[in-house]
Design a protein around this motif. Structure first.
Motif, PDB file in Angstrom:
ATOM      1  N   THR A   1     -10.114   3.571  -5.771  1.00 45.66           N
ATOM      2  CA  THR A   1     -10.831   4.595  -4.821  1.00 45.66           C
ATOM      3  C   THR A   1      -9.797   4.178  -3.500  1.00 45.66           C
ATOM      4  OG1 THR A   1     -13.268   4.536  -5.589  1.00 45.66           O
ATOM      5  CG2 THR A   1     -12.797   4.936  -3.098  1.00 45.66           C
ATOM      6  N   LEU A   2      -9.301   3.049  -3.196  1.00 46.69           N
ATOM      7  CA  LEU A   2      -8.703   2.537  -2.323  1.00 46.69           C
ATOM      8  C   LEU A   2      -7.275   3.420  -2.322  1.00 46.69           C
ATOM      9  CD1 LEU A   2      -8.776  -0.733  -1.057  1.00 46.69           C
ATOM     10  CD2 LEU A   2      -9.100   1.330   0.316  1.00 46.69           C
ATOM     11  N   GLU A   3      -6.988   3.361  -3.598  1.00 41.90           N
ATOM     12  CA  GLU A   3      -5.388   4.110  -3.830  1.00 41.90           C
ATOM     13  C   GLU A   3      -5.312   5.238  -3.651  1.00 41.90           C
ATOM     14  OE1 GLU A   3      -4.377   2.535  -7.638  1.00 41.90           O
ATOM     15  OE2 GLU A   3      -4.353   0.247  -7.173  1.00 41.90           O
ATOM     16  N   SER A   4      -6.497   5.988  -4.192  1.00 47.80           N
ATOM     17  CA  SER A   4      -6.486   7.607  -3.915  1.00 47.80           C
ATOM     18  C   SER A   4      -6.565   7.675  -2.331  1.00 47.80           C
ATOM     19  CB  SER A   4      -7.798   7.910  -4.611  1.00 47.80           C
ATOM     20  OG  SER A   4      -7.436   9.423  -4.884  1.00 47.80           O
ATOM     21  N   ILE A   5      -7.246   6.922  -1.560  1.00 52.70           N
ATOM     22  CA  ILE A   5      -7.308   7.331  -0.220  1.00 52.70           C
ATOM     23  C   ILE A   5      -5.829   7.023   0.559  1.00 52.70           C
ATOM     24  CG2 ILE A   5      -8.379   6.379   1.976  1.00 52.70           C
ATOM     25  CD1 ILE A   5     -10.915   5.714   0.694  1.00 52.70           C
ATOM     26  N   CYS A   6      -5.239   6.274  -0.037  1.00 46.75           N
ATOM     27  CA  CYS A   6      -3.965   5.585   0.590  1.00 46.75           C
ATOM     28  C   CYS A   6      -3.229   6.848   0.344  1.00 46.75           C
ATOM     29  CB  CYS A   6      -3.402   4.419  -0.106  1.00 46.75           C
ATOM     30  SG  CYS A   6      -4.370   2.881   0.300  1.00 46.75           S
ATOM     31  N   GLU A   7      -3.074   7.612  -0.877  1.00 49.95           N
ATOM     32  CA  GLU A   7      -2.266   8.553  -1.033  1.00 49.95           C
ATOM     33  C   GLU A   7      -2.747   9.928  -0.648  1.00 49.95           C
ATOM     34  OE1 GLU A   7       0.883   7.972  -1.558  1.00 49.95           O
ATOM     35  OE2 GLU A   7       0.683   6.046  -2.078  1.00 49.95           O
TER      36      GLU A   7
ATOM     37  N   CYS B   1      -5.655  16.209  -7.499  1.00 50.23           N
ATOM     38  CA  CYS B   1      -6.932  15.600  -7.404  1.00 50.23           C
ATOM     39  C   CYS B   1      -6.790  14.270  -8.554  1.00 50.23           C
ATOM     40  CB  CYS B   1      -8.066  16.481  -7.803  1.00 50.23           C
ATOM     41  SG  CYS B   1      -8.271  17.062  -9.515  1.00 50.23           S
ATOM     42  N   PHE B   2      -7.739  13.564  -8.425  1.00 47.70           N
ATOM     43  CA  PHE B   2      -7.769  12.261  -9.120  1.00 47.70           C
ATOM     44  C   PHE B   2      -9.255  12.193  -9.677  1.00 47.70           C
ATOM     45  CE2 PHE B   2      -7.695   7.406  -8.995  1.00 47.70           C
ATOM     46  CZ  PHE B   2      -7.610   7.151 -10.094  1.00 47.70           C
ATOM     47  N   TRP B   3      -9.320  12.006 -11.028  1.00 48.14           N
ATOM     48  CA  TRP B   3     -10.571  11.930 -11.723  1.00 48.14           C
ATOM     49  C   TRP B   3     -10.698  10.495 -12.035  1.00 48.14           C
ATOM     50  CZ3 TRP B   3     -11.907  15.100 -16.930  1.00 48.14           C
ATOM     51  CH2 TRP B   3     -13.336  14.743 -17.356  1.00 48.14           C
ATOM     52  N   THR B   4     -11.702   9.921 -11.422  1.00 48.13           N
ATOM     53  CA  THR B   4     -11.653   8.266 -11.745  1.00 48.13           C
ATOM     54  C   THR B   4     -13.080   7.975 -11.762  1.00 48.13           C
ATOM     55  OG1 THR B   4     -11.333   6.484 -10.107  1.00 48.13           O
ATOM     56  CG2 THR B   4     -11.860   8.423  -8.892  1.00 48.13           C
ATOM     57  N   HIS B   5     -13.257   6.706 -12.191  1.00 48.28           N
ATOM     58  CA  HIS B   5     -14.633   6.194 -12.424  1.00 48.28           C
ATOM     59  C   HIS B   5     -14.784   5.329 -11.178  1.00 48.28           C
ATOM     60  CE1 HIS B   5     -11.498   2.725 -12.289  1.00 48.28           C
ATOM     61  NE2 HIS B   5     -12.465   2.056 -12.824  1.00 48.28           N
TER      62      HIS B   5
ATOM     63  N   PRO C   1       1.647   4.190 -14.518  1.00 52.05           N
ATOM     64  CA  PRO C   1       1.541   3.526 -13.091  1.00 52.05           C
ATOM     65  C   PRO C   1       0.630   4.499 -12.164  1.00 52.05           C
ATOM     66  CG  PRO C   1       3.767   4.798 -13.362  1.00 52.05           C
ATOM     67  CD  PRO C   1       2.881   4.623 -14.642  1.00 52.05           C
ATOM     68  N   GLN C   2      -0.568   3.944 -11.901  1.00 45.38           N
ATOM     69  CA  GLN C   2      -1.595   4.929 -11.282  1.00 45.38           C
ATOM     70  C   GLN C   2      -0.979   5.155  -9.685  1.00 45.38           C
ATOM     71  OE1 GLN C   2      -5.704   4.417 -11.955  1.00 45.38           O
ATOM     72  NE2 GLN C   2      -5.959   3.598  -9.827  1.00 45.38           N
ATOM     73  N   GLN C   3      -0.627   4.160  -9.084  1.00 43.13           N
ATOM     74  CA  GLN C   3      -0.087   4.311  -7.939  1.00 43.13           C
ATOM     75  C   GLN C   3       1.006   5.301  -7.595  1.00 43.13           C
ATOM     76  OE1 GLN C   3      -0.003  -0.211  -6.645  1.00 43.13           O
ATOM     77  NE2 GLN C   3      -0.821   0.830  -4.838  1.00 43.13           N
ATOM     78  N   GLU C   4       1.956   5.151  -8.554  1.00 43.01           N
ATOM     79  CA  GLU C   4       2.949   6.125  -8.400  1.00 43.01           C
ATOM     80  C   GLU C   4       2.579   7.493  -9.052  1.00 43.01           C
ATOM     81  OE1 GLU C   4       6.338   5.016 -10.800  1.00 43.01           O
ATOM     82  OE2 GLU C   4       5.921   2.760 -10.362  1.00 43.01           O
ATOM     83  N   VAL C   5       1.819   7.785  -9.717  1.00 45.11           N
ATOM     84  CA  VAL C   5       1.223   9.022 -10.014  1.00 45.11           C
ATOM     85  C   VAL C   5       0.496   9.677  -8.968  1.00 45.11           C
ATOM     86  CG1 VAL C   5      -0.390  10.265 -11.673  1.00 45.11           C
ATOM     87  CG2 VAL C   5       1.006   8.602 -12.624  1.00 45.11           C
ATOM     88  N   LEU C   6      -0.382   8.898  -8.304  1.00 44.49           N
ATOM     89  CA  LEU C   6      -1.050   9.304  -6.989  1.00 44.49           C
ATOM     90  C   LEU C   6      -0.008   9.519  -6.001  1.00 44.49           C
ATOM     91  CD1 LEU C   6      -3.833   6.770  -6.998  1.00 44.49           C
ATOM     92  CD2 LEU C   6      -4.121   9.423  -7.561  1.00 44.49           C
ATOM     93  N   ALA C   7       0.959   9.112  -5.787  1.00 41.72           N
ATOM     94  CA  ALA C   7       2.021   9.254  -4.772  1.00 41.72           C
ATOM     95  C   ALA C   7       2.610  10.448  -4.795  1.00 41.72           C
ATOM     96  CB  ALA C   7       2.811   8.016  -4.393  1.00 41.72           C
ATOM     97  N   HIS C   8       2.679  10.945  -6.177  1.00 43.60           N
ATOM     98  CA  HIS C   8       3.598  12.085  -6.558  1.00 43.60           C
ATOM     99  C   HIS C   8       2.824  13.294  -5.925  1.00 43.60           C
ATOM    100  CE1 HIS C   8       5.829  15.114  -9.051  1.00 43.60           C
ATOM    101  NE2 HIS C   8       6.781  14.072  -9.213  1.00 43.60           N
TER     102      HIS C   8
ATOM    103  N   ILE D   1       0.823  -1.202   0.174  1.00 46.20           N
ATOM    104  CA  ILE D   1      -0.006  -0.059   0.082  1.00 46.20           C
ATOM    105  C   ILE D   1       0.859   1.155   0.017  1.00 46.20           C
ATOM    106  CG2 ILE D   1      -1.553   1.319   1.211  1.00 46.20           C
ATOM    107  CD1 ILE D   1      -2.914  -1.190   0.301  1.00 46.20           C
ATOM    108  N   GLN D   2       0.764   2.127  -0.920  1.00 46.20           N
ATOM    109  CA  GLN D   2       1.705   3.185  -1.039  1.00 46.20           C
ATOM    110  C   GLN D   2       1.528   4.043   0.360  1.00 46.20           C
ATOM    111  OE1 GLN D   2       3.645   4.265  -3.550  1.00 46.20           O
ATOM    112  NE2 GLN D   2       3.326   2.326  -4.585  1.00 46.20           N
ATOM    113  N   GLY D   3       2.524   4.390   0.761  1.00 50.51           N
ATOM    114  CA  GLY D   3       2.711   5.138   2.028  1.00 50.51           C
ATOM    115  C   GLY D   3       2.598   4.371   3.244  1.00 50.51           C
ATOM    116  N   SER D   4       2.796   2.881   3.121  1.00 48.35           N
ATOM    117  CA  SER D   4       2.655   2.031   4.159  1.00 48.35           C
ATOM    118  C   SER D   4       3.754   1.032   3.847  1.00 48.35           C
ATOM    119  CB  SER D   4       1.363   1.593   4.471  1.00 48.35           C
ATOM    120  OG  SER D   4       1.401   0.456   5.277  1.00 48.35           O
ATOM    121  N   LYS D   5       4.065   0.269   4.909  1.00 53.49           N
ATOM    122  CA  LYS D   5       4.884  -0.722   4.941  1.00 53.49           C
ATOM    123  C   LYS D   5       4.024  -2.136   4.317  1.00 53.49           C
ATOM    124  CE  LYS D   5       7.980   0.341   8.550  1.00 53.49           C
ATOM    125  NZ  LYS D   5       8.695   0.052  10.002  1.00 53.49           N
TER     126      LYS D   5
END
Length: 308
Positions: free
Chosen positions: A212-218, A202-206, A190-197, A3-7
């Motif tokens: 949704t989880l990845e956006s919350i994680c970052e 903001c993230f325009w998503t379906h 690489p969506q998670q890398e983009v969100l972590a930048h 999970i990005q931002g977590s161990k």
């Protein structure tokens, strides 16, 4: 599972000494493949051997997972793949796969169980969408578990609402109009890398559950354009319950898109969304740490599989 931002989940726990194998079978769509492979990684770090049975369509790249064994089965999905862009009923494709994969899956699983380490196969974990696999597991006398890749909130909504009672009743997005503006369109990123930048505001998503989880994680607020299946439910949680995003109510109307971006990026409302999603991010990371609810649930899963 990263999970990005977590161990890594369960990264601090001691692996169980076992030579047992787990067989996993994901639906061949990216939002289903990714969580199954993440679960496989968690189980592998806990000492289990991993075999992935997968359909030919959208098959994972084995070179990315050299610690797994991959077994491909015929799915005949190529016969209907050209309908993916026009048929808005996702259940059509799931029903098709639940017919076309029955015999290939059963034969593949039977071969695995017939190998010399038969007694070492602990269970089979299949996507919940592959409902035919329960009968196969019963016939082969092997325990079956399911991985549901949608949110708990969506499961509750399925129980409360008359889904699919009318054709396309959850296809909520209007036809998109194409237009040119500042920006860049790419086939894949690489969506998670983009969100972590740090530059991502903001993230325009379906609003698939993974996204949704990845956006919350970052900690990135969302502009929501749900289409079908669990996406409208996830989007309503984002906008109306957690209040960490904005819904595009009228499809892809240019003025509304501009207003949504401004609300998140420049207005007081956007600052409040950032505060709320940052709080959710912290709670999520705490749940994955030792003693956290998600960490304990994963440990319980590992111990349960070991007991089978």
């Amino acid at each position: 599972m990263e999970i990005q931002g977590s161990k890594t989940a369960l990264g601090c726990t001691q692996p169980i000494k076992t030579s047992r194998r787990i067989v996993l079978f994901p639906l061949p769509f990216q939002g289903h493949i990714n969580p199954m492979l993440q679960l496989a990684n968690i189980l592998h770090t806990q000492g289990f051997k991993i075999t992935i049975i997968h359909a030919e369509y959208n098959s994972p790249n084995p070179s990315n997972y050299p610690h797994f064994i991959f077994k491909s089965i015929k799915d005949r999905f190529s016969e209907i793949a050209d309908q993916l862009g026009t048929n808005k009923d996702p259940s059509y494709f799931v029903r098709y796969l639940n017919k076309s994969c029955v015999e290939p899956f059963k034969e593949c699983l039977a071969r695995l169980l017939a190998e010399s380490d038969t007694d070492l196969v602990a269970c089979v974990i299949t996507d919940a969408g592959f409902y035919f696999t329960q009968a196969v597991a019963d016939d082969l006398k092997i325990p079956r578990m399911v991985l549901r890749t949608s949110s708990l909130g969506c499961v509750l909504a399925y129980d409360a609402l008359p889904f699919y009672s009318k054709k396309d009743c959850f296809n909520l997005t209007k036809e998109a109009s194409e237009y040119c503006n500042r920006g860049r369109v790419v086939k894949w990123s690489p969506q998670q890398e983009v969100l972590a930048h740090s530059a991502t505001g903001c993230f325009w998503t379906h609003n698939g559950w993974n996204s949704t989880l990845e956006s919350i994680c970052e900690g990135v607020p969302m502009i929501c354009s749900p289409n079908f299946a669990d996406q409208p439910v996830n989007a309503r949680y984002v906008t109306d319950v957690w209040k960490i995003g904005v819904m595009l109510e009228n499809g892809f109307e240019m003025k509304e898109i501009e207003m949504a971006i401004r609300r998140i990026m420049t207005e007081k409302e956007g600052e409040e969304m950032n505060e709320r999603i940052s709080c959710l991010k912290k709670k999520l990371n705490i749940s994955l740490n030792e003693g956290g609810s998600s960490n304990e649930s994963l440990q319980n899963l590992v111990h349960y599989i070991s007991s089978l």
